[in-house]
Design a protein around this motif. Structure first.
Motif, mmCIF file in Angstrom:
data_model
loop_
_atom_site.group_PDB
_atom_site.id
_atom_site.type_symbol
_atom_site.label_atom_id
_atom_site.label_comp_id
_atom_site.label_asym_id
_atom_site.label_seq_id
_atom_site.Cartn_x
_atom_site.Cartn_y
_atom_site.Cartn_z
ATOM 1 N N GLY A 1 0.774 -1.333 0.019
ATOM 2 C CA GLY A 1 -0.039 -0.153 0.085
ATOM 3 C C GLY A 1 0.858 1.347 0.092
ATOM 4 N N VAL A 2 2.271 1.043 -0.097
ATOM 5 C CA VAL A 2 3.023 2.372 -0.119
ATOM 6 C C VAL A 2 2.765 3.000 -1.434
ATOM 7 C CG1 VAL A 2 5.221 3.132 -0.176
ATOM 8 C CG2 VAL A 2 4.585 1.601 1.439
ATOM 9 N N VAL A 3 2.407 4.352 -1.510
ATOM 10 C CA VAL A 3 2.535 5.064 -2.798
ATOM 11 C C VAL A 3 3.398 6.191 -2.698
ATOM 12 C CG1 VAL A 3 0.974 6.416 -4.364
ATOM 13 C CG2 VAL A 3 0.021 4.591 -3.062
ATOM 14 N N ILE A 4 4.268 6.498 -3.794
ATOM 15 C CA ILE A 4 5.176 7.528 -3.915
ATOM 16 C C ILE A 4 4.986 8.311 -5.088
ATOM 17 C CG2 ILE A 4 7.784 8.279 -3.708
ATOM 18 C CD1 ILE A 4 8.380 5.734 -2.206
ATOM 19 N N GLY A 5 4.696 9.438 -5.223
ATOM 20 C CA GLY A 5 4.460 10.299 -6.236
ATOM 21 C C GLY A 5 5.515 10.757 -7.082
ATOM 22 N N GLU A 6 5.406 11.105 -8.232
ATOM 23 C CA GLU A 6 6.313 11.554 -9.242
ATOM 24 C C GLU A 6 7.299 12.564 -9.060
ATOM 25 O OE1 GLU A 6 6.447 13.834 -13.729
ATOM 26 O OE2 GLU A 6 4.513 13.609 -12.693
ATOM 27 N N THR A 7 7.024 13.559 -8.092
ATOM 28 C CA THR A 7 7.848 14.638 -7.918
ATOM 29 C C THR A 7 8.316 14.566 -6.192
ATOM 30 O OG1 THR A 7 6.112 16.260 -7.077
ATOM 31 C CG2 THR A 7 6.886 16.065 -9.632
ATOM 32 N N ALA A 8 8.015 13.556 -5.908
ATOM 33 C CA ALA A 8 8.448 13.232 -4.380
ATOM 34 C C ALA A 8 10.018 12.892 -4.308
ATOM 35 C CB ALA A 8 7.905 11.828 -3.966
ATOM 36 N N GLU A 9 10.719 13.437 -3.336
ATOM 37 C CA GLU A 9 12.247 13.643 -3.492
ATOM 38 C C GLU A 9 12.447 12.847 -1.808
ATOM 39 O OE1 GLU A 9 14.394 16.910 -4.579
ATOM 40 O OE2 GLU A 9 12.875 17.685 -5.388
ATOM 41 N N ILE A 10 13.429 12.038 -1.623
ATOM 42 C CA ILE A 10 13.604 11.342 -0.299
ATOM 43 C C ILE A 10 15.185 11.023 -0.075
ATOM 44 C CG2 ILE A 10 13.428 8.861 0.668
ATOM 45 C CD1 ILE A 10 10.936 8.517 -0.735
ATOM 46 N N GLY A 11 15.370 11.792 0.767
ATOM 47 C CA GLY A 11 17.027 11.575 1.304
ATOM 48 C C GLY A 11 17.488 10.553 1.482
ATOM 49 N N ASP A 12 18.617 10.173 2.287
ATOM 50 C CA ASP A 12 19.293 9.065 2.551
ATOM 51 C C ASP A 12 18.809 8.528 3.902
ATOM 52 O OD1 ASP A 12 21.044 9.369 0.522
ATOM 53 O OD2 ASP A 12 22.452 10.440 1.464
ATOM 54 N N ASP A 13 18.997 7.210 3.989
ATOM 55 C CA ASP A 13 18.483 6.494 5.578
ATOM 56 C C ASP A 13 17.311 6.773 5.778
ATOM 57 O OD1 ASP A 13 21.147 5.586 5.866
ATOM 58 O OD2 ASP A 13 21.642 7.757 6.020
ATOM 59 N N VAL A 14 16.137 6.782 4.805
ATOM 60 C CA VAL A 14 14.709 7.106 5.134
ATOM 61 C C VAL A 14 14.028 5.612 5.145
ATOM 62 C CG1 VAL A 14 12.641 8.031 4.236
ATOM 63 C CG2 VAL A 14 14.578 9.425 4.127
ATOM 64 N N THR A 15 13.127 5.508 6.193
ATOM 65 C CA THR A 15 12.435 4.584 6.456
ATOM 66 C C THR A 15 10.886 4.658 6.464
ATOM 67 O OG1 THR A 15 14.030 3.419 8.064
ATOM 68 C CG2 THR A 15 11.914 2.569 8.214
ATOM 69 N N LEU A 16 10.299 3.989 5.562
ATOM 70 C CA LEU A 16 8.695 3.973 5.473
ATOM 71 C C LEU A 16 7.938 2.592 5.945
ATOM 72 C CD1 LEU A 16 8.143 5.693 2.109
ATOM 73 C CD2 LEU A 16 8.776 7.061 4.058
ATOM 74 N N TYR A 17 7.078 2.788 6.514
ATOM 75 C CA TYR A 17 6.328 1.679 6.877
ATOM 76 C C TYR A 17 4.993 1.303 5.725
ATOM 77 C CZ TYR A 17 9.314 1.170 10.802
ATOM 78 O OH TYR A 17 10.347 0.790 11.641
ATOM 79 N N HIS A 18 4.141 0.201 6.058
ATOM 80 C CA HIS A 18 3.355 0.162 5.046
ATOM 81 C C HIS A 18 2.123 1.064 5.051
ATOM 82 C CE1 HIS A 18 2.465 -2.107 8.990
ATOM 83 N NE2 HIS A 18 1.275 -1.876 8.570
ATOM 84 N N GLY A 19 1.554 1.192 3.836
ATOM 85 C CA GLY A 19 0.415 2.134 3.982
ATOM 86 C C GLY A 19 0.866 3.504 3.957
#
Length: 280
Positions: A85-103
């Motif tokens: 269920g994770v959704v990441i959009g087109e112009t999203a920017e994510i740095g180093d050492d990032v953690t995402l959980y479900h949903g």
């Protein structure tokens, strides 16, 4: 490429205690599979093979349950735990050492072209079900609690909870000897004082105070035992096991027996202990 994959596997094993070995991570973790797909798709996107990139990203979504637009920019050691269920959009920017959980959703709030998805700094943790919407900035070291809905910029080190998300506290971004020592003790006893919990900062600060107290109490207890032996007392010669990680050098000497107390700043959630306090 293989060096980067090895780094990705290592970061999963560091952050997920259920990961037993590299082969298991490589073959059974959908978050890693989605990331590997995205790297290829992002390369196609930059080469302007955009339909092909979207096609393979759709296949990746079918296989992993994770939707990452090929235009999104993702840093190193990115970890999606569980992932469904994770959704990441087109112009999203994510740095180093990032953690995402479900949903988790990194989404937009506008149909206009241009930047419309969030930017996450380094070392950000986003809890299960959280939504971060719009072209906002999430500062490095921030924590977003489970099911929070973030609609405005998040300062560095902040903890965000609720709908709409409000700031529960700000964790100081320091790298002092006290911080390194606390982190080592926390890892040793099985509590992550800084990382994957979604607890508000006051609770984490209270645990930090306990860790500081344990450290000072152990040091003084050993000093007392040595002093009693020096006066001819009969004390069992059994060394109290250290709670600190051996290879961690905090550069901090143990408190002297004659010290009146250990004073730590209130902002770090530490306590002040005195020698005339017994049993505390």
């Amino acid at each position: 490429m293989f060096k980067r994959i090895k780094e990705d596997i290592r970061c999963v094993m560091d952050r997920d205690p259920a990961a037993r070995n590299a082969f298991e991570v490589l073959t059974t973790y959908p978050g890693l599979h989605a990331l590997l797909f995205h790297r290829c798709n992002h390369w196609l996107w930059r080469k302007r093979l955009r339909w092909l990139a979207r096609f393979f990203s759709t296949i990746a979504r079918w296989l992993t349950g994770i939707e990452i637009h090929p235009g999104a920019r993702i840093g190193r050691r990115f970890f999606i735990d569980h992932g469904m269920g994770v959704v990441i959009g087109e112009t999203a920017e994510i740095g180093d050492d990032v953690t995402l959980y479900h949903g988790v959703t990194l989404g937009g709030t506008s149909w206009e072209q241009g930047k419309r998805h969030p930017t996450l700094g380094d070392d950000v943790v986003v809890g299960a079900g959280a939504k971060i919407l719009g072209p906002l900035q999430v500062g490095s070291g921030a924590r977003v609690g489970s099911n929070a809905v973030v609609l405005r910029d998040v300062p560095e080190g902040a903890t965000m909870v609720g709908i709409p998300a409000r700031m529960a506290g700000v964790r100081p971004r320091t790298d002092s000897a006290d911080d390194r020592r606390r982190a080592a003790v926390a890892r040793k006893i099985g509590f992550d004082a800084y990382g994957t919990t979604d607890m508000p900062d006051p609770v984490a600060n209270a645990v930090n105070a306990i860790l500081d107290h344990i450290h000072v109490t152990d040091a003084r207890l050993e000093q007392m035992c040595r002093a009693i032996r020096g006066m001819g007392g009969d004390v069992e010669d059994t060394r109290i096991p250290d709670v600190e990680v051996d290879e961690l050098d905090c550069g901090e000497p143990a408190p002297e027996a004659g010290e009146q107390g250990v004073d730590v700043t209130a902002g770090s959630g530490q306590v002040r202990g005195r020698q005339d306090r017994t049993g505390s």
